[in-house]
Scaffold this active site. Structure first.
Site, mmCIF file in Angstrom:
data_model
loop_
_atom_site.group_PDB
_atom_site.id
_atom_site.type_symbol
_atom_site.label_atom_id
_atom_site.label_comp_id
_atom_site.label_asym_id
_atom_site.label_seq_id
_atom_site.Cartn_x
_atom_site.Cartn_y
_atom_site.Cartn_z
ATOM 1 C CE LYS A 91 -10.986 14.392 7.292
ATOM 2 N NZ LYS A 91 -9.992 14.337 8.399
ATOM 3 N N GLY A 102 -0.881 7.992 5.050
ATOM 4 C CA GLY A 102 -1.558 7.457 6.222
ATOM 5 C C GLY A 102 -1.596 5.948 6.213
ATOM 6 N N GLY A 136 -7.197 3.148 5.805
ATOM 7 C CA GLY A 136 -7.817 4.415 5.441
ATOM 8 C C GLY A 136 -7.505 4.813 4.016
ATOM 9 N N GLY A 137 -6.269 4.616 3.606
ATOM 10 C CA GLY A 137 -5.884 4.967 2.253
ATOM 11 C C GLY A 137 -6.578 4.106 1.212
ATOM 12 C CD GLU A 170 4.209 6.955 2.827
ATOM 13 O OE1 GLU A 170 3.946 5.885 3.407
ATOM 14 O OE2 GLU A 170 4.590 7.973 3.405
ATOM 15 C CB CYS A 172 6.323 6.361 6.091
ATOM 16 S SG CYS A 172 7.091 7.897 5.563
#
Length: 509
Positions: free
Chosen positions: A186, A243, A247-248, A267, A304
């Site tokens: 995606k 992300g 959302g994760g 992650e 990150c």
């Protein structure tokens, strides 16, 4: 030789070797340059892509290591042929500078070639043999052979902050393809054109190598239903994601809630604390301050592994450190962030920190629209331990100095940490005893522990671990960077008394 022709996206999905348009559209929001219209996928497109991936697995999943290594190297070749085009559209969409994208492209190509060499050697399959012992008493032992086998089609979500290294053809896709797993990606709607040109490179490599076209599909989308349909498709066997925590976690819950749960390798975020031990603070406080300022603001803080907090023991050296960091950050100007949404989330996170009682603002900045300026705050160990908001990641160039009462409270801070991608110790020889006390704590908190360095910059190698206990990642036993990342998409299979002619070729002898 690289192409100098300006790349114009088709705006289509790549599904099983075909470029497919759809009725629903969205328009990109580049940091500069022309916006383009892109098709937005539906759950029907998801099903088409995943079904094709399952068909591809019947051949690709059982292909030789040599064949897959050749495929990865061919993808790398095709990326290099499009180098200038990739840099141009990537810079337009994300606002990242040319040098950063050139380095990231090199990292992506290097990772593919590293994985190709790794699987060609075959050690990753962890082959094991126990010979039959028919005369053993009281019971004979059968012939036992074990090796790692690919799990099947994998879903990957492109990341916003690394449009090459963690997106369409980033570590998740590369490691899944190396393992023998077809991939459905995606695309991230922050850089859809960059996603498309990388998919084009894969598509060309598929044709050159004669591989089933279902081995890779790219779905463009700007709605959550496509991601939900992808992780819930019964033929998807695992998900790779880089992300936000929110959302994760939502996708993780969908994976766990399936009738057949699947692993979600997410992650999600980290504040990557640095512990400045007393002797190091006294000897190198100013030097560390300058290094932290550079690391904190690199790429507008959109890493990150961005080191968001520094822990120091109160006193004159701590005060001097705070002053040195302030001086180092003062001239840093506004930088363009990856998306409007990320910029707004950065401002929101800053307001949350600034509104906490007992937090002192050391640098006052102003940023709006898609711009980010550095912020620096200071608070005490007592305030940190009393307020969980201070431990939440603010994605951007925001740093917090935590001044603890003594080394005992420094240890208490270490024990209080949530899971992290990295933890860093700055220490001198005279700090060894405290370092020995902290290291066993920090290695339980993070996937990577550093000494006298800064965590921005993740080496792609056999030894790298990019992961950690939750919420840094959803699977503390895995890494999304380095050759060990391939193991996420494999599972061990034991073959007992299987006739040699039926066994995988790699384990016959």
């Amino acid at each position: 030789m690289t192409s100098t022709t300006i790349y114009t996206p088709t705006g289509k999905h790549l599904i099983a070797g075909e470029w497919v348009a759809s009725d629903n559209k969205f328009t990109s929001s580049p940091a500069s340059g022309q916006a383009f219209e892109f098709s937005s996928a539906t759950p029907a497109h998801v099903d088409q892509a995943v079904q094709a991936a399952e068909q591809a697995f019947l051949t690709y999943g059982y292909s030789s290591n040599e064949h897959r290594a050749g495929f990865l190297n061919t993808i790398a070749d095709e990326i290099e042929k499009r180098a200038d085009q990739i840099t141009e559209i990537g810079s337009n969409e994300t606002g990242l500078p040319t040098a950063r994208l050139q380095g990231e492209r090199g990292r992506t190509v290097g990772q593919l070639r590293l994985f190709a060499n790794h699987i060609f050697a075959g050690d990753y399959q962890d082959k094991r043999f126990d010979e039959a012992l028919p005369n053993r008493t009281p019971l004979p032992r059968p012939d036992l052979r074990m090796m790692q086998r690919p799990i099947g089609p994998v879903a990957v979500f492109g990341a916003s902050n690394f449009p090459l290294a963690f997106s369409t053809l980033g570590g998740d896709t590369a490691s899944a393809l190396a393992a023998g797993c077809p991939v459905v990606v995606k695309a991230h709607n922050a850089h859809p054109g960059t996603c498309e040109i990388m998919a084009e490179a894969i598509h060309t490599a598929i044709e050159i190598c004669g591989i089933h076209p279902g081995v890779f599909s790219l779905l463009q989308a700007n709605s959550r239903d496509v991601g939900q349909a992808l992780v819930q498709h019964p033929l998807i066997n695992a998900v790779g994601f880089t992300g936000s925590l929110g959302g994760g976690r939502a996708l993780f819950d969908l994976c766990a809630g399936r009738s057949k749960p699947i692993p979600f390798f997410g992650e999600l975020g980290s504040v990557n604390p640095m512990f400045l031990l007393p002797e190091a603070l006294a000897a190198r406080g100013s030097e560390i301050a300058i290094g932290w300022a550079v690391s904190l603001t690199m790429g507008a803080g959109q890493f990150c592994t961005n080191p968001g907090i520094a822990i120091v023991v109160k006193g004159a050296n701590a005060d001097a450190f705070a002053q040195a960091v302030s001086v180092a950050l003062e001239p840093v100007g506004n930088q363009t962030m990856l998306t409007d949404g990320i910029a707004e989330a950065y401002r929101k996170g800053n307001r949350a920190i600034a509104g906490i009682n007992g937090v002192q603002e050391l640098i006052t900045s102003t940023c709006d629209l898609r711009e980010a300026a550095p912020y620096l705050y200071a608070t005490t160990g007592d305030k940190w331990l009393a307020n969980d908001v201070l431990a939440e990641e603010v994605f951007g160039p925001l740093g917090i100095i935590i001044t603890v009462n003594d080394t005992e409270q420094m240890v208490e801070i270490a024990n209080s940490l949530n899971g992290q991608l990295t933890c860093t110790l700055h220490l001198e020889d005279a700090d060894t005893a405290l370092g020995q006390q902290l290291l066993p704590i920090l290695e339980r908190k993070a996937g990577r522990v550093l000494a006298n360095g800064f965590p921005t910059g993740v080496e792609v190698s056999d030894t790298m671990v990019h992961g950690g206990p939750y919420p840094a990642s959803t699977n503390f036993g895995a890494t999304s960077v380095g050759t060990m990342s391939i193991r996420r998409f494999l599972r061990p299979v034991c073959y007992q008394d299987i006739p040699t002619v039926l066994l995988p070729e790699e384990i016959r002898s």
